[in-house]
Design an enzyme around this catalytic site. Sequence first.
Site, mmCIF file in Angstrom:
data_model
loop_
_atom_site.group_PDB
_atom_site.id
_atom_site.type_symbol
_atom_site.label_atom_id
_atom_site.label_comp_id
_atom_site.label_asym_id
_atom_site.label_seq_id
_atom_site.Cartn_x
_atom_site.Cartn_y
_atom_site.Cartn_z
ATOM 1 N N CYS A 409 0.821 -1.214 0.000
ATOM 2 C CA CYS A 409 0.000 0.000 0.000
ATOM 3 C C CYS A 409 0.855 1.265 0.000
ATOM 4 O O CYS A 409 0.493 2.268 -0.647
ATOM 5 C CB CYS A 409 -0.943 -0.007 1.194
ATOM 6 S SG CYS A 409 -0.109 -0.086 2.796
ATOM 7 N N HIS A 453 -1.987 0.583 7.009
ATOM 8 C CA HIS A 453 -2.329 0.954 5.637
ATOM 9 C C HIS A 453 -1.845 2.374 5.361
ATOM 10 O O HIS A 453 -1.571 3.156 6.285
ATOM 11 C CB HIS A 453 -3.852 0.864 5.460
ATOM 12 C CG HIS A 453 -4.303 0.845 4.036
ATOM 13 N ND1 HIS A 453 -3.819 -0.039 3.097
ATOM 14 C CD2 HIS A 453 -5.214 1.616 3.378
ATOM 15 C CE1 HIS A 453 -4.409 0.172 1.938
ATOM 16 N NE2 HIS A 453 -5.263 1.185 2.081
ATOM 17 N N ASP A 469 -7.699 6.040 -2.299
ATOM 18 C CA ASP A 469 -6.932 4.861 -1.901
ATOM 19 C C ASP A 469 -6.515 4.094 -3.146
ATOM 20 O O ASP A 469 -7.299 3.314 -3.695
ATOM 21 C CB ASP A 469 -7.771 3.972 -0.981
ATOM 22 C CG ASP A 469 -6.935 2.875 -0.344
ATOM 23 O OD1 ASP A 469 -5.760 2.705 -0.741
ATOM 24 O OD2 ASP A 469 -7.453 2.170 0.549
#
Length: 653
Positions: A409, A453, A469
């Site tokens: 991520c 994350h 995201d």
Amino acid sequence: MAAPEPTGPGLRGLPWVIAALGAALAPHIPFVPPWVALLVIAAGAWRWAADRRRWPMPPKWLRISAVVAATLAVLGSYRTVNGIEAGTALLALMAGVKLLETRGSRDLTVLAFIAYFLLYAALLRDQRLPQLPYLLGVTVFATAALMRVHAGTAGDSGRDVLRRTGALMLQAVPLALLLFLLFPRLPGPFWGVATSDSARTGLGDEMTPGDISDLSASGEVAFRVRFLGELPPPVQRYWRGPVLHEFDGRSWRRPRAQAFPTQGVKFVGDPVDYQITLEPTDRPWILALDIPAEWPEREAYRSYDFQLVSPRRLTEVSSYRLRSYPRFVAGAELPHSLRNKDTRLPPEGNPRSRALARELAARHGEPLAIAQALLTMFREQPYVYTLDPPRLAENAMDEFLFTTRRGFCEHYASAFTLVMRAAGVPARVVTGYQGGEFNPIGGYLIVRQSDAHAWSEIWVAGRGWLRVDPTAAVAPERIERGLIGALGADEVAPGRLRDASDLWLQVELTWDTLNDFWNERVVRFNAARQMNLLERLGFDSPDWRTLGLGLAASLAGFFVSLSLYLAWRYRDPPRDWPARLHAEVARRLRRRGLSPGPAEGPVAFLERAARACPDAARDLAAIRGLYVDLRYGPFPTESDLRRLKHLVNRLRP
């Protein structure tokens, strides 16, 4: 050279005390310099050998030199003798020196109490539930060592000593509960003492490609959340942590000692109320559901970039009652200073990423269109979401975007934010956690380090800061199903056994529920909760005076109850009627100057009394005969007992 000193009765428990001291030191071994543990072990071995093989004890000058050297060594290592780390090291070294001068029960008692202090220091450092059984076990063993020193006999077995110690500890449980509930609590860290400053697992204020993937390899619990209403869906479970604004071409950092104007937030829709309990991280971040709207203002503040921050480092389990809104408009107006901060890039580096940004800006123009085009590239081209990305060279983002195309991520968030900034759009990286696992046994959400994350935020005129995201474009399963659902079956990831076995899942959830109970009901039982307890017991507006009176009354009740129990427990055993009547005869004869001898039995005493008292000889002989029949006869009768009572009552003093 001093002569060997024999082991007397006072040193009978020496091996027990040495073992208790070593067991109490064991939890500190990872935190003290290796030479500290080695010196204490060497001192214990020397003292044990001196006891077994009659070795001489070190001379006094050597022991004094050892004390001075130990103190100087601790000062040299820690620059202080205060605090848990330095204090523990010094206490352990003093215990080692004390071992070399043990000559009686008093010295062994001092060592046993040093073991208690070492256990207390271990509890100050870490109050988590897993170490509690060990600390309790060593406490019982140290108490057994004291029992061996002061109350043991040569014939006692280890089992006998432990049995008596266990009974003693069980009797102390009510007193311990009273002190726990009513002893005044100091505000602040555990018992008012700051815990260790050693680093803990958690998010930092800097992110380099590979950092979060390393953190996600841990299955440790980061925090737990109890929602006061319905559980938000996974797509809304973004837990905001450090916001990173500065970029050097490879790493993102949180600005230090910089202040920016506060931006307003307009909340829309229904709020989400929840209680979050964070594990210690030694950092001030409070992970709040994006974006926090209400929080305890004395314990936290919201920064200019909407992160919730504590004024102190979280060195203990901490809990906060918060309110957030999943829908909001944040920062509709962007200050000029913050715009400059969130569009700044290094003068050089990652040229291909900059070229891509210029191309997208020329083609699409609008920030949202540029962002959508970049997400489409992630979604349609062969990008891979992996927990084990390859290492990147100097132009890390260029290599990731155009060569390896494998990342976690932080790779996607970093590359996306870089391209948006290069296209002239204010953008920043947000780190935190996403998702969580619901525990139906405890009724709360578990968020682990593996849920760490990173995502991006871009600023759009009229709409403020918007969450984007990039990971959701590459691996949407990560948002809906968590880390395991997004990774390939061949990748090592924490929680695979839990995911594959319902039985193991239930075991882990039950264990976590116990941990949560320990944290909420024991570790976090502070002054405020004490007052709440008194209110539930019926006290109106309780204060410290009420608490003191309650403690005094409870202690008085405990000790009165204990005294009554001990009086009943150790009362004289009841005597049967023949014995009672014989005691009455002895009392009446004592007035005549006759008393049983120290080794004289009842029958012999009555025979002697009959010879000494001719006027009562017949009654005494009858009393002796009835006593023998009732005590030793095969068929005692009620009529014999009534006749014996009659004769005793007729006997004159």
